[in-house]
Design a protein around this motif. Structure first.
Motif, PDB file in Angstrom:
ATOM      1  N   ARG A 184     -15.028  47.700 -78.233  1.00 23.42           N
ATOM      2  CA  ARG A 184     -15.656  47.974 -79.528  1.00 23.42           C
ATOM      3  C   ARG A 184     -14.993  49.160 -80.219  1.00 23.42           C
ATOM      4  O   ARG A 184     -14.691  49.122 -81.409  1.00 23.42           O
ATOM      5  N   PRO A 233     -17.947  44.829 -87.909  1.00 22.97           N
ATOM      6  CA  PRO A 233     -18.908  43.927 -87.265  1.00 22.97           C
ATOM      7  C   PRO A 233     -19.390  42.855 -88.242  1.00 22.97           C
ATOM      8  O   PRO A 233     -19.555  43.119 -89.429  1.00 22.97           O
ATOM      9  N   CYS A 278     -29.948  37.429 -84.790  1.00 19.49           N
ATOM     10  CA  CYS A 278     -29.619  38.085 -83.524  1.00 19.49           C
ATOM     11  C   CYS A 278     -30.853  38.330 -82.654  1.00 19.49           C
ATOM     12  O   CYS A 278     -30.875  37.969 -81.480  1.00 19.49           O
ATOM     13  N   CYS A 307     -29.600  44.405 -80.734  1.00 20.46           N
ATOM     14  CA  CYS A 307     -29.074  44.022 -82.052  1.00 20.46           C
ATOM     15  C   CYS A 307     -29.007  45.215 -83.003  1.00 20.46           C
ATOM     16  O   CYS A 307     -28.166  45.239 -83.907  1.00 20.46           O
ATOM     17  N   LEU A 321     -25.714  46.964 -81.808  1.00 25.34           N
ATOM     18  CA  LEU A 321     -24.496  46.155 -81.942  1.00 25.34           C
ATOM     19  C   LEU A 321     -24.671  45.119 -83.054  1.00 25.34           C
ATOM     20  O   LEU A 321     -25.034  43.970 -82.802  1.00 25.34           O
ATOM     21  N   GLU A 326     -22.653  43.409 -84.517  1.00 27.18           N
ATOM     22  CA  GLU A 326     -21.750  42.273 -84.343  1.00 27.18           C
ATOM     23  C   GLU A 326     -22.276  41.225 -83.371  1.00 27.18           C
ATOM     24  O   GLU A 326     -21.733  40.125 -83.266  1.00 27.18           O
ATOM     25  N   LEU A 327     -23.346  41.541 -82.669  1.00 25.29           N
ATOM     26  CA  LEU A 327     -23.892  40.649 -81.648  1.00 25.29           C
ATOM     27  C   LEU A 327     -24.539  39.423 -82.292  1.00 25.29           C
ATOM     28  O   LEU A 327     -25.332  39.535 -83.223  1.00 25.29           O
ATOM     29  N   GLU A 328     -24.177  38.259 -81.789  1.00 29.16           N
ATOM     30  CA  GLU A 328     -24.790  37.026 -82.268  1.00 29.16           C
ATOM     31  C   GLU A 328     -25.905  36.597 -81.329  1.00 29.16           C
ATOM     32  O   GLU A 328     -26.994  36.230 -81.765  1.00 29.16           O
ATOM     33  N   CYS A 369     -22.920  37.421 -73.545  1.00 31.03           N
ATOM     34  CA  CYS A 369     -23.182  37.747 -74.950  1.00 31.03           C
ATOM     35  C   CYS A 369     -21.972  37.378 -75.800  1.00 31.03           C
ATOM     36  O   CYS A 369     -20.833  37.438 -75.334  1.00 31.03           O
ATOM     37  N   SER A 385     -20.127  38.149 -79.573  1.00 34.41           N
ATOM     38  CA  SER A 385     -20.039  39.080 -80.711  1.00 34.41           C
ATOM     39  C   SER A 385     -18.902  38.657 -81.624  1.00 34.41           C
ATOM     40  O   SER A 385     -17.956  37.986 -81.178  1.00 34.41           O
ATOM     41  N   TRP A 405     -23.994  48.805 -73.195  1.00 33.98           N
ATOM     42  CA  TRP A 405     -23.162  48.515 -74.360  1.00 33.98           C
ATOM     43  C   TRP A 405     -22.323  49.709 -74.786  1.00 33.98           C
ATOM     44  O   TRP A 405     -21.243  49.561 -75.355  1.00 33.98           O
TER      45      TRP A 405
END
Length: 150
Positions: A63, A73, A79, A90, A93, A95-97, A105, A107, A128
């Motif tokens: 990251r 991101p 999320c 979420c 991060l 960018e987390l899907e 995970c 991203s 993370w």
């Protein structure tokens, strides 16, 4: 001729030509200017990033590198639903899907060149932000694609 050469050497600091060397004089000062060299092509941003990314590296290190290379991101509105529970990860991060129940995970990041970086990580997502070998949240794989908005 010898006296003319001697005057040249003493007056201007020029050096006498080696035997057989051809000496030419440039009459037009504009002709003496160096030819501009075209700017080098900008190195592909993917390849710059590929040099840094390593399988099993800490997600925090990935990251940091991705953001330092100008990637942003890509937020997924779903999320918290995709992660489950309170989805607090979420908030940290964007960018987390999603994260699966077994610790995987996904991203996403994008850059200004219209490229998308998809990252799969695995482990304890509460790590993370733990860098280096102490992290229990590591990169499994990544791939590049054209960004959806491009």
């Amino acid at each position: 001729m010898v006296s003319a050469l001697l005057v040249c050497v003493l007056a201007t600091g020029c050096q006498a030509p080696e035997s057989g060397e051809v000496v030419s004089k440039v009459e037009d000062p504009a002709a003496a200017k160096p030819t501009p060299v075209p700017a080098a092509k900008e190195e592909n941003v993917q390849s710059k990033l590929e040099e840094v990314l390593k399988k099993d590296m800490a997600y925090a290190d990935l990251r940091t590198a991705v953001l330092a290379h100008g990637w942003k991101p890509v937020a997924t509105a779903e999320c918290k639903t995709n992660v489950g529970g309170d989805g607090a990860i979420c908030d940290h991060l964007p960018e987390l899907e999603s994260c699966s129940g077994d610790g995987y995970c996904i991203s996403h990041f994008e850059n200004q060149a219209g490229e998308r970086l998809d990252v799969t990580s695995y482990g304890m997502s509460e790590d993370w932000n733990v860098a280096g070998d102490d992290s229990r949240f590591n990169v499994v794989e990544w791939s590049f694609a054209k960004a959806s908005g491009s």
